[in-house]
Design a protein around this motif. Structure first.
Motif, PDB file in Angstrom:
ATOM      1  N   VAL A 134      -5.200 -14.521   0.118  1.00 54.12           N
ATOM      2  CA  VAL A 134      -5.164 -13.785   1.377  1.00 54.12           C
ATOM      3  C   VAL A 134      -3.980 -14.232   2.239  1.00 54.12           C
ATOM      4  O   VAL A 134      -3.303 -13.422   2.885  1.00 54.12           O
ATOM      5  CB  VAL A 134      -6.493 -13.967   2.132  1.00 54.12           C
ATOM      6  N   LEU A 135      -3.693 -15.525   2.230  1.00 52.04           N
ATOM      7  CA  LEU A 135      -2.614 -16.045   3.067  1.00 52.04           C
ATOM      8  C   LEU A 135      -1.230 -15.676   2.544  1.00 52.04           C
ATOM      9  O   LEU A 135      -0.323 -15.380   3.325  1.00 52.04           O
ATOM     10  CB  LEU A 135      -2.724 -17.572   3.169  1.00 52.04           C
ATOM     11  N   GLN A 137      -0.268 -13.238   0.132  1.00 52.38           N
ATOM     12  CA  GLN A 137       0.065 -11.910  -0.385  1.00 52.38           C
ATOM     13  C   GLN A 137       1.091 -11.219   0.511  1.00 52.38           C
ATOM     14  O   GLN A 137       1.397 -11.679   1.616  1.00 52.38           O
ATOM     15  CB  GLN A 137      -1.197 -11.064  -0.507  1.00 52.38           C
ATOM     16  N   ARG A 138       1.644 -10.091   0.032  1.00 56.37           N
ATOM     17  CA  ARG A 138       2.745  -9.429   0.758  1.00 56.37           C
ATOM     18  C   ARG A 138       2.335  -9.037   2.170  1.00 56.37           C
ATOM     19  O   ARG A 138       3.144  -9.103   3.105  1.00 56.37           O
ATOM     20  CB  ARG A 138       3.198  -8.187  -0.022  1.00 56.37           C
ATOM     21  N   ASN A 139       1.127  -8.613   2.361  1.00 63.69           N
ATOM     22  CA  ASN A 139       0.636  -8.255   3.692  1.00 63.69           C
ATOM     23  C   ASN A 139      -0.281  -9.335   4.257  1.00 63.69           C
ATOM     24  O   ASN A 139      -1.138  -9.054   5.100  1.00 63.69           O
ATOM     25  CB  ASN A 139      -0.118  -6.919   3.632  1.00 63.69           C
ATOM     26  N   GLY A 140      -0.088 -10.567   3.775  1.00 61.52           N
ATOM     27  CA  GLY A 140      -0.934 -11.661   4.220  1.00 61.52           C
ATOM     28  C   GLY A 140      -0.508 -12.234   5.558  1.00 61.52           C
ATOM     29  O   GLY A 140       0.461 -11.798   6.190  1.00 61.52           O
ATOM     30  N   LEU A 141      -1.235 -13.269   5.971  1.00 57.80           N
ATOM     31  CA  LEU A 141      -1.004 -13.855   7.282  1.00 57.80           C
ATOM     32  C   LEU A 141       0.355 -14.531   7.383  1.00 57.80           C
ATOM     33  O   LEU A 141       1.005 -14.472   8.437  1.00 57.80           O
ATOM     34  CB  LEU A 141      -2.120 -14.862   7.587  1.00 57.80           C
ATOM     35  N   VAL A 142       0.810 -15.154   6.309  1.00 58.07           N
ATOM     36  CA  VAL A 142       2.088 -15.869   6.361  1.00 58.07           C
ATOM     37  C   VAL A 142       3.241 -14.898   6.545  1.00 58.07           C
ATOM     38  O   VAL A 142       4.110 -15.077   7.415  1.00 58.07           O
ATOM     39  CB  VAL A 142       2.275 -16.728   5.092  1.00 58.07           C
ATOM     40  N   ASN A 143       3.277 -13.842   5.733  1.00 61.48           N
ATOM     41  CA  ASN A 143       4.348 -12.850   5.872  1.00 61.48           C
ATOM     42  C   ASN A 143       4.284 -12.129   7.219  1.00 61.48           C
ATOM     43  O   ASN A 143       5.325 -11.853   7.844  1.00 61.48           O
ATOM     44  CB  ASN A 143       4.273 -11.838   4.726  1.00 61.48           C
ATOM     45  N   ASP A 144       3.080 -11.813   7.672  1.00 58.78           N
ATOM     46  CA  ASP A 144       2.947 -11.150   8.976  1.00 58.78           C
ATOM     47  C   ASP A 144       3.467 -12.044  10.101  1.00 58.78           C
ATOM     48  O   ASP A 144       4.142 -11.571  11.034  1.00 58.78           O
ATOM     49  CB  ASP A 144       1.483 -10.793   9.232  1.00 58.78           C
ATOM     50  N   LEU A 146       5.757 -14.485   9.820  1.00 58.81           N
ATOM     51  CA  LEU A 146       7.216 -14.610   9.720  1.00 58.81           C
ATOM     52  C   LEU A 146       7.921 -13.350  10.225  1.00 58.81           C
ATOM     53  O   LEU A 146       8.976 -13.423  10.864  1.00 58.81           O
ATOM     54  CB  LEU A 146       7.607 -14.895   8.264  1.00 58.81           C
ATOM     55  N   ILE A 147       7.330 -12.187   9.947  1.00 60.19           N
ATOM     56  CA  ILE A 147       7.925 -10.939  10.442  1.00 60.19           C
ATOM     57  C   ILE A 147       7.774 -10.826  11.955  1.00 60.19           C
ATOM     58  O   ILE A 147       8.677 -10.372  12.666  1.00 60.19           O
ATOM     59  CB  ILE A 147       7.280  -9.726   9.732  1.00 60.19           C
ATOM     60  N   GLY A 150      10.272 -12.872  13.767  1.00 60.31           N
ATOM     61  CA  GLY A 150      11.635 -12.419  13.525  1.00 60.31           C
ATOM     62  C   GLY A 150      12.427 -13.226  12.521  1.00 60.31           C
ATOM     63  O   GLY A 150      13.650 -13.074  12.441  1.00 60.31           O
ATOM     64  N   LEU A 151      11.766 -14.060  11.740  1.00 58.95           N
ATOM     65  CA  LEU A 151      12.492 -14.853  10.749  1.00 58.95           C
ATOM     66  C   LEU A 151      12.877 -14.033   9.519  1.00 58.95           C
ATOM     67  O   LEU A 151      13.878 -14.325   8.859  1.00 58.95           O
ATOM     68  CB  LEU A 151      11.647 -16.066  10.334  1.00 58.95           C
ATOM     69  N   ILE A 152      12.094 -13.024   9.194  1.00 55.54           N
ATOM     70  CA  ILE A 152      12.385 -12.168   8.036  1.00 55.54           C
ATOM     71  C   ILE A 152      12.179 -10.720   8.445  1.00 55.54           C
ATOM     72  O   ILE A 152      11.478 -10.410   9.424  1.00 55.54           O
ATOM     73  CB  ILE A 152      11.484 -12.514   6.825  1.00 55.54           C
ATOM     74  N   ASP A 153      12.801  -9.813   7.680  1.00 53.09           N
ATOM     75  CA  ASP A 153      12.633  -8.378   7.917  1.00 53.09           C
ATOM     76  C   ASP A 153      11.677  -7.738   6.927  1.00 53.09           C
ATOM     77  O   ASP A 153      10.994  -6.765   7.270  1.00 53.09           O
ATOM     78  CB  ASP A 153      13.993  -7.677   7.828  1.00 53.09           C
ATOM     79  N   MET A 154      11.672  -8.265   5.696  1.00 55.58           N
ATOM     80  CA  MET A 154      10.810  -7.738   4.641  1.00 55.58           C
ATOM     81  C   MET A 154       9.879  -8.843   4.155  1.00 55.58           C
ATOM     82  O   MET A 154      10.236 -10.027   4.199  1.00 55.58           O
ATOM     83  CB  MET A 154      11.658  -7.222   3.473  1.00 55.58           C
ATOM     84  N   PRO A 155       8.695  -8.484   3.672  1.00 58.73           N
ATOM     85  CA  PRO A 155       7.768  -9.513   3.178  1.00 58.73           C
ATOM     86  C   PRO A 155       8.364 -10.276   1.998  1.00 58.73           C
ATOM     87  O   PRO A 155       9.025  -9.703   1.126  1.00 58.73           O
ATOM     88  CB  PRO A 155       6.541  -8.701   2.751  1.00 58.73           C
TER      89      PRO A 155
END
Length: 297
Positions: A134-135, A137-144, A146-147, A150-155
């Motif tokens: 859960v943490l 995955q592409r739509n997980g909490l970590v990627n969300d 970071l986005i 503003g550290l990343i634009d894409m997962p």
């Protein structure tokens, strides 16, 4: 039978049933007490392992020749050893300060730290592994997160990688490194550190020259336990690593449940067991040379 023989037989019989002192069990009683454990060991471990080795030689050693011919399986074994060693080292580095805090802090704070260690240990490995899915995955909490910052634009691709496997396995196995180290540190007299301070040693020097060497048996036990458990880990690599991060346990499960090649699965299991025993022996000998394992001379 002469008198000397009768006295020798009588003396042996007394030692067998009465022991040499009041503080030790007689040999007959000791054998009786140990016999259930020995029977369990033979039935539950030695016999299955012997059958496993026998099954691996069913086709005249062809599974082992297949292992040698294909570099895929050697690569999986190498990845398994490297990942397990990395996990064991991370558990040691992260677990030693926690174990030191549990052993040295006052009781209320030490109990709080112990609760933080034991509560995850009481949680199912399957649940903890799914939590990392859960943490990461592409739509997980970590990627969300970071986005959002503003550290990343894409997962990022965090799941199904070696890094995800190492991270999740370290989280699962960390208590197995903390507890042996904490038990060893708690058994060390506090007077030793105070004596080193009175002789002019700084806290860092006292730790490096007194506490750390005396805690090596616990370090050895915790690191070795994490390493051996990591070698045979199945659930976490299968869920977090996927097919791109296959380990030996996952490969053995695939050969057993999907391909149904039992002799080859037995050969893989025998190879993994042999590598584990060899690495344990080498690790134990290396620590013995450092005088950290007093039972080996």
């Amino acid at each position: 039978m002469n008198a000397v023989s009768r006295r020798s037989l009588s003396s042996w019989w007394l030692r067998l049933h009465h022991g040499r002192s009041a503080k030790s069990y007689p040999p007959a009683v000791s054998l009786l007490l140990v016999s259930p454990l020995m029977a369990l060991l033979i039935v539950g471990f030695l016999y299955p392992v012997a059958r496993l080795v026998q099954l691996s030689f069913t086709n005249g050693g062809e599974p082992y020749a297949r292992l040698v011919r294909s570099g895929l399986y050697v690569g999986v074994l190498t990845d398994t050893i490297l990942i397990s060693a990395t996990v064991a080292i991370l558990c040691l580095v992260l677990g030693y300060p926690v174990a030191l805090a549990m052993a040295r802090l006052r009781r209320p704070v030490a109990l709080l730290v112990a609760a933080c260690v034991f509560i995850p240990l009481w949680t199912s490995v399957l649940i903890r592994s799914y939590a990392w899915v859960v943490l990461l995955q592409r739509n997980g909490l970590v990627n969300d997160l970071l986005i959002t910052v503003g550290l990343i634009d894409m997962p990022l691709r965090l799941l199904y990688t070696h890094g995800a496997v190492i991270l999740a396995m370290t989280h699962v196995l960390l208590p197995f490194a903390i507890l042996p180290i904490q038990a060893t540190l708690r058994s060390l007299p506090a007077d030793l550190t105070r004596a080193a301070s009175n002789l002019g040693a700084t806290p860092v020097r006292a730790f490096l020259l007194v506490t750390l060497p005396l805690s090596l048996p616990g370090v050895f036990a915790g690191t070795l336990l994490c390493f051996v458990l990591a070698l045979g880990f199945y659930i976490t690599p299968a869920l977090v690593g996927g097919p791109n991060s296959m380990m030996m346990a996952t490969l053995i499960g695939q050969q057993t449940l999907v391909v149904l090649d039992w002799p080859f699965a037995a050969a893989l299991s025998t190879l993994l067991l042999t590598v584990s025993l060899v690495l344990v022996a080498v690790f134990r000998r290396a620590l013995a040379y450092n005088k950290g394992f007093s039972s080996v001379h």
